[in-house]
Scaffold this active site. Structure first.
Site, mmCIF file in Angstrom:
data_model
loop_
_atom_site.group_PDB
_atom_site.id
_atom_site.type_symbol
_atom_site.label_atom_id
_atom_site.label_comp_id
_atom_site.label_asym_id
_atom_site.label_seq_id
_atom_site.Cartn_x
_atom_site.Cartn_y
_atom_site.Cartn_z
ATOM 1 N N GLY A 229 -6.498 11.088 8.782
ATOM 2 C CA GLY A 229 -5.707 11.744 8.089
ATOM 3 C C GLY A 229 -6.245 12.827 7.187
ATOM 4 N N ASP B 234 -7.016 11.680 2.626
ATOM 5 C CA ASP B 234 -5.765 12.422 2.776
ATOM 6 C C ASP B 234 -4.705 12.087 1.381
ATOM 7 O OD1 ASP B 234 -5.257 9.890 3.506
ATOM 8 O OD2 ASP B 234 -4.271 10.566 5.480
ATOM 9 N N ASP C 173 -2.430 6.181 -2.325
ATOM 10 C CA ASP C 173 -0.968 5.692 -2.265
ATOM 11 C C ASP C 173 -1.059 4.172 -3.334
ATOM 12 O OD1 ASP C 173 1.565 4.550 -1.774
ATOM 13 O OD2 ASP C 173 1.360 4.865 0.364
ATOM 14 N N GLY D 256 -3.911 2.546 -3.342
ATOM 15 C CA GLY D 256 -5.203 2.793 -3.838
ATOM 16 C C GLY D 256 -6.014 1.766 -2.764
ATOM 17 N N THR E 18 -7.045 1.392 0.342
ATOM 18 C CA THR E 18 -8.001 2.018 1.159
ATOM 19 C C THR E 18 -9.128 2.486 0.459
ATOM 20 O OG1 THR E 18 -6.095 2.690 2.575
ATOM 21 C CG2 THR E 18 -8.242 3.707 3.073
ATOM 22 N N LEU E 19 -8.773 3.257 -0.584
ATOM 23 C CA LEU E 19 -9.843 3.806 -1.494
ATOM 24 C C LEU E 19 -10.887 2.903 -2.122
ATOM 25 C CD1 LEU E 19 -8.334 7.149 -2.638
ATOM 26 C CD2 LEU E 19 -10.252 7.038 -1.289
ATOM 27 N N LYS F 77 0.059 9.547 -4.679
ATOM 28 C CA LYS F 77 1.525 9.360 -5.006
ATOM 29 C C LYS F 77 1.508 8.938 -6.675
ATOM 30 C CE LYS F 77 3.352 8.710 -0.347
ATOM 31 N NZ LYS F 77 3.660 7.745 0.359
ATOM 32 N N PHE G 54 7.543 10.059 1.832
ATOM 33 C CA PHE G 54 6.660 9.793 3.040
ATOM 34 C C PHE G 54 6.408 11.132 3.394
ATOM 35 C CE2 PHE G 54 4.997 8.695 7.121
ATOM 36 C CZ PHE G 54 4.030 7.794 6.907
ATOM 37 N N ASP H 37 0.201 11.695 9.374
ATOM 38 C CA ASP H 37 1.099 11.152 10.459
ATOM 39 C C ASP H 37 2.097 10.376 10.191
ATOM 40 O OD1 ASP H 37 -0.855 9.006 10.011
ATOM 41 O OD2 ASP H 37 -0.068 8.546 12.001
ATOM 42 N N ARG I 160 0.432 15.355 12.888
ATOM 43 C CA ARG I 160 -0.843 15.851 12.069
ATOM 44 C C ARG I 160 -0.967 17.240 12.487
ATOM 45 N NH1 ARG I 160 -3.577 10.790 10.845
ATOM 46 N NH2 ARG I 160 -3.364 9.187 12.425
HETATM 47 P P1 IMP Z 1 -2.905 3.151 0.448
HETATM 48 O O1 IMP Z 1 -4.420 2.332 0.823
HETATM 49 O O2 IMP Z 1 -1.888 2.378 0.034
HETATM 50 O O3 IMP Z 1 -3.603 3.925 -0.750
HETATM 51 O O4 IMP Z 1 -2.563 4.238 1.491
HETATM 52 C C1 IMP Z 1 -3.504 5.090 1.857
HETATM 53 C C2 IMP Z 1 -3.544 5.336 3.372
HETATM 54 O O5 IMP Z 1 -2.161 5.090 3.727
HETATM 55 C C3 IMP Z 1 -3.751 6.851 3.534
HETATM 56 O O6 IMP Z 1 -4.852 6.857 4.017
HETATM 57 C C4 IMP Z 1 -2.868 7.316 4.635
HETATM 58 O O7 IMP Z 1 -3.479 7.147 5.901
HETATM 59 C C5 IMP Z 1 -1.783 6.343 4.546
HETATM 60 N N1 IMP Z 1 -0.326 6.864 4.135
HETATM 61 C C6 IMP Z 1 -0.001 6.482 2.547
HETATM 62 N N2 IMP Z 1 0.994 7.189 2.347
HETATM 63 C C7 IMP Z 1 1.420 8.088 3.359
HETATM 64 C C8 IMP Z 1 2.493 9.112 3.780
HETATM 65 O O8 IMP Z 1 3.158 9.398 2.704
HETATM 66 N N3 IMP Z 1 2.314 9.624 4.791
HETATM 67 C C9 IMP Z 1 1.325 9.427 5.655
HETATM 68 N N4 IMP Z 1 0.167 8.554 5.462
HETATM 69 C C10 IMP Z 1 0.230 7.742 4.360
HETATM 70 MG MG MG Z 2 -5.665 7.538 5.729
#
Ligand code: IMP
Ligand code: MG
Length: 180
Positions: A44, A101, A104, A106, A108-109, A132, A154, A161, A167
């Site tokens: 992303g 990218d 959301d 958190g 992943t980070l 978000k 979204f 994507d 993308r």
């Molecule tokens: P998290 O782990 O819930 O913070 O989500 C983060 C990952 O989810 C990001 O790296 C994105 O790849 C994907 N993601 C979350 N929200 C969106 C969105 O609105 N559009 C596209 N990808 C998203």
């Molecule tokens: Mg991502």
């Protein structure tokens, strides 16, 4: 693209990316850091990463890549998959800036920070294009944020994507399943 409502035009993204690059350059320079490993979170962040590294003006910038995934369609599976990792030698004893990218939940980070910290970096900071609002379940400190977006939106485009498509759009838009 009837089902995509434009949100951030490419000119707005470009000027914010330039601002962030200037800020990052200034802050690392003020801390006497002349070598920085910038880590692209694929897929992303690929366009944001390509633009931000060209706006970071430090003597020694290294580019590294990691690939994680957790989404299916518009929903997170709640499981992080590490599809491609970087070598310990790429970041051990170096300052690291993660380029992601979107923040959301958190999840992943949080995973990425813990994972990269296990590879003995000197420091780990985060630069995230979108956040978000009020959505985080996992609290992570983001050092540099591009824009805040609505927690229920979204978003697609500029690297983001929906099941692998959109993308390539030069702008960011809100995806609507059906739109009149
Ligand atoms: P998290 O782990 O819930 O913070 O989500 C983060 C990952 O989810 C990001 O790296 C994105 O790849 C994907 N993601 C979350 N929200 C969106 C969105 O609105 N559009 C596209 N990808 C998203
Ligand atoms: Mg991502």
């Amino acid at each position: 693209m009837d089902n995509i409502q434009p949100l951030l035009p490419s000119s707005v993204i470009a000027s914010r990316v330039a601002e962030l690059g200037t800020l990052i350059t200034k802050q690392y320079t003020a801390n006497s850091v002349d070598e920085l490993v910038v880590v692209c979170v694929m897929k992303g962040a690929f366009l944001f990463f390509a633009d931000i590294v060209r706006n970071i003006n430090l003597p020694n910038v290294r580019c590294e890549f990691i690939n994680v995934s957790s989404y299916e369609g518009e929903e997170s599976t709640g499981q992080i998959k590490l599809n491609y990792d970087l070598d310990v030698s790429a970041i051990c004893d170096k300052h690291v800036l993660i380029v992601e990218d979107i923040y959301d939940s958190g999840r992943t980070l949080k995973f990425l920070v813990e994972h990269l910290k296990s590879k003995c970096p000197k420091s780990v900071k985060i630069c995230c294009l979108l956040e978000k609002k009020d959505k985080a379940l996992f609290n992570v400190d983001i050092d540099y944020v591009g824009f805040e977006v609505d927690k229920d939106a979204f978003v697609v485009g500029y690297g983001l994507d929906l099941d692998g498509i959109f993308r390539n759009l030069p702008y960011i838009g809100i995806y609507h399943t059906s739109r009149q």
